[in-house]
Design an enzyme around this catalytic site. Structure first.
Site, PDB file in Angstrom:
ATOM      1  N   LYS A  53       0.841  -1.202   0.000  1.00 40.68           N
ATOM      2  CA  LYS A  53       0.000   0.000   0.000  1.00 40.68           C
ATOM      3  C   LYS A  53       0.876   1.251   0.000  1.00 40.68           C
ATOM      4  CE  LYS A  53      -3.997   1.969   2.473  1.00 40.68           C
ATOM      5  NZ  LYS A  53      -4.914   1.790   3.627  1.00 40.68           N
ATOM      6  N   SER A 128      -9.855   2.072   2.951  1.00 42.40           N
ATOM      7  CA  SER A 128      -8.975   2.812   2.060  1.00 42.40           C
ATOM      8  C   SER A 128      -8.016   1.935   1.257  1.00 42.40           C
ATOM      9  CB  SER A 128      -8.146   3.808   2.869  1.00 42.40           C
ATOM     10  OG  SER A 128      -7.331   3.132   3.818  1.00 42.40           O
ATOM     11  N   SER A 152     -10.185  -0.527   7.087  1.00 43.74           N
ATOM     12  CA  SER A 152      -9.631  -0.307   5.752  1.00 43.74           C
ATOM     13  C   SER A 152      -9.031  -1.537   5.094  1.00 43.74           C
ATOM     14  CB  SER A 152      -8.565   0.797   5.800  1.00 43.74           C
ATOM     15  OG  SER A 152      -9.141   2.022   6.146  1.00 43.74           O
TER      16      SER A 152
END
Length: 453
Positions: A53, A128, A152
């Site tokens: 990420k 997210s 997330s």
């Protein structure tokens, strides 16, 4: 896509072939799960390629949190989780798209554009960590690392139909994660199945002296200790699912029935209304965000505004140009709840309620081994679906409790709605009891014959 368990047995030549295949797939894909083709950065080391990420530091890579304000920032060191990957035969390969600074539940706020859900390209992948989940579900990576601050990892895993594990706060080092909400942030795995989640969790977990919140515990060995036939006492929270869609409620009841048939004892419990948890979570998280993001001012690193007269204008212009709307909204709300006139009324009271929520979980865990709830109130929805930010915040209604309490939780796909969209459920366990989470999820996965298709 080959599983992580299988990939760990590949030779170095076979791994190079795998990386080339992944790179070609990413270049041909329109999901926008990756920020750019992984070959442009190359691998962080030799080993099985793992998608990272865009808020986790990888030395020599531009890390931006999908925000314009960090354009040009190159990480000078590896996050501890990346170093742990290297020590366990894995390596970073590619950066995944995300909501800007992890502030969102749809991956629509990235400066790199939206990420599409591989199950239906007209709907959101969640957030997210939407890029990580979309890549795993879309066959664009073996496994991925994301971060779970309020759901997330688990929510996008549910929307995309893969496995998302949130370890206990302190189990995985936060060193090298660009801070959003320091009392919540942590690195987590998203994988194709429970075995892979266990393997990746074991690889990245462990004590780290560079992180003051790291728990000084022995390394985990959950994968070699996975047990299918262990029986648990599981609490369900039926009063919590009133906000869920009919499809989610049906999947919840059907999974409870399956758990009973497997020999688990299921009991009903009650907790503080989940709507209160939403309010508490966002007050605290926005306060922490406003503090953490104060460092991005155009002076030391990242985007620097041009043609400014003085330092004040540099601050204002750099932040105005660099931050997106949702980030600005949360910074302003965070500053508001921390202001002298409202600190006691909002922030202090929210921290007191957070302790109450922790106590409620602890009380339930005096009588049961696990708690079982939906991950999200609905399946994934269309882009631009929410009329207001508050509606988006409510998609976290079932996930934030574990974050407020620092407890481990795992999202597992258990069913599909009539449109074929995945429905995920989650188990929550006692602090540092990831083994029970993985055991019950592994057994349920086998029982339901779940496959990531």
């Amino acid at each position: 896509m080959i599983t992580l368990k299988q990939a760990l047995s590949l030779s170095q030549d076979e791994l190079e072939t795998l990386k080339n295949e992944i790179d070609a797939k990413v270049r041909a894909s329109d999901l926008n799960a990756y920020i750019k083709a992984p070959s442009l950065n190359g691998a962080s080391a030799k080993g099985v390629p793992i998608l990272i990420k865009d808020n986790i530091s990888v030395k020599g890579w531009e890390i931006t949190c999908s925000s314009k304000i960090l354009e040009g920032y190159v990480a000078p060191y590896h996050a501890s989780a990346i170093e742990n990957l290297h020590q366990n035969g894995m390596a970073g390969f590619g950066l995944s798209n995300m909501d800007e600074f992890a502030m969102g539940s749809t991956t629509e706020s990235s400066c790199y554009g939206i990420t599409k859900n591989p199950r239906d390209k007209n709907i959101v992948p969640g957030g997210s960590s939407g890029g990580s989940a979309a890549a795993v579900a879309g066959g664009l990576t073996v496994a991925a690392l994301g971060s779970d601050t309020g759901g997330s990892i688990r929510q996008p895993a549910s929307y995309c139909g893969c496995v998302g594990l949130k370890p206990t706060y302190g189990r995985v080092s936060r060193y090298g994660v660009i801070a959003y909400r320091s009392s919540f942030d942590q690195i987590r795995p998203i994988t194709q199945n429970v075995e892979d989640a266990s393997i990746l969790f074991d690889a990245i977990s462990g004590y780290d002296s560079k992180d003051s919140t790291s728990a000084n515990l022995k390394p985990t060995h959950t994968f070699i200790n996975l047990i299918r036939d262990k029986r648990f006492k599981i609490a369900i929270l039926r009063d919590h699912i009133n906000d869920a869609s009919n499809e989610v409620q049906l999947a919840y009841e059907n999974t409870i029935k399956a758990l009973k048939e497997m020999g688990h004892e299921v009991v009903e419990k009650k907790m503080l209304d989940s709507h209160y948890q939403i309010s508490i979570y966002y007050i605290i998280s926005m306060a922490e965000a406003s503090s953490n993001l104060a460092r991005f001012d155009g002076v030391r690193y990242g985007r620097r505004a041009q043609n400014v007269k003085d330092l004040k204008e540099l601050y204002l212009k750099s932040r105005s140009e660099g931050f997106g709307d949702e980030v600005k909204r949360r910074i302003m709300l965070g500053n508001f709840v921390l202001s002298s006139g409202y600190y006691d009324a909002y922030y202090l009271k929210a921290q007191q309620m957070r302790l109450m929520i922790k106590e409620q979980y602890n009380k339930i865990f005096e009588e049961v081994d696990l708690i079982f709830t939906p991950v999200a109130p609905t399946t994934a929805y269309l882009f631009n679906y929410h009329a207001s930010p508050l509606e988006m915040y409510l998609s976290d209604i079932y996930t934030i409790g574990a974050n407020l309490s620092g407890l481990p939780a795992l999202s597992l796909p258990v069913a599909k709605d009539p449109l074929g969209l995945p429905i995920g459920m989650q188990f929550i366990a006692k602090a540092f009891d990831e083994q029970s989470l993985l055991d019950v999820s592994y057994a349920l996965e086998q029982e339901l014959d779940l496959k990531l298709d």
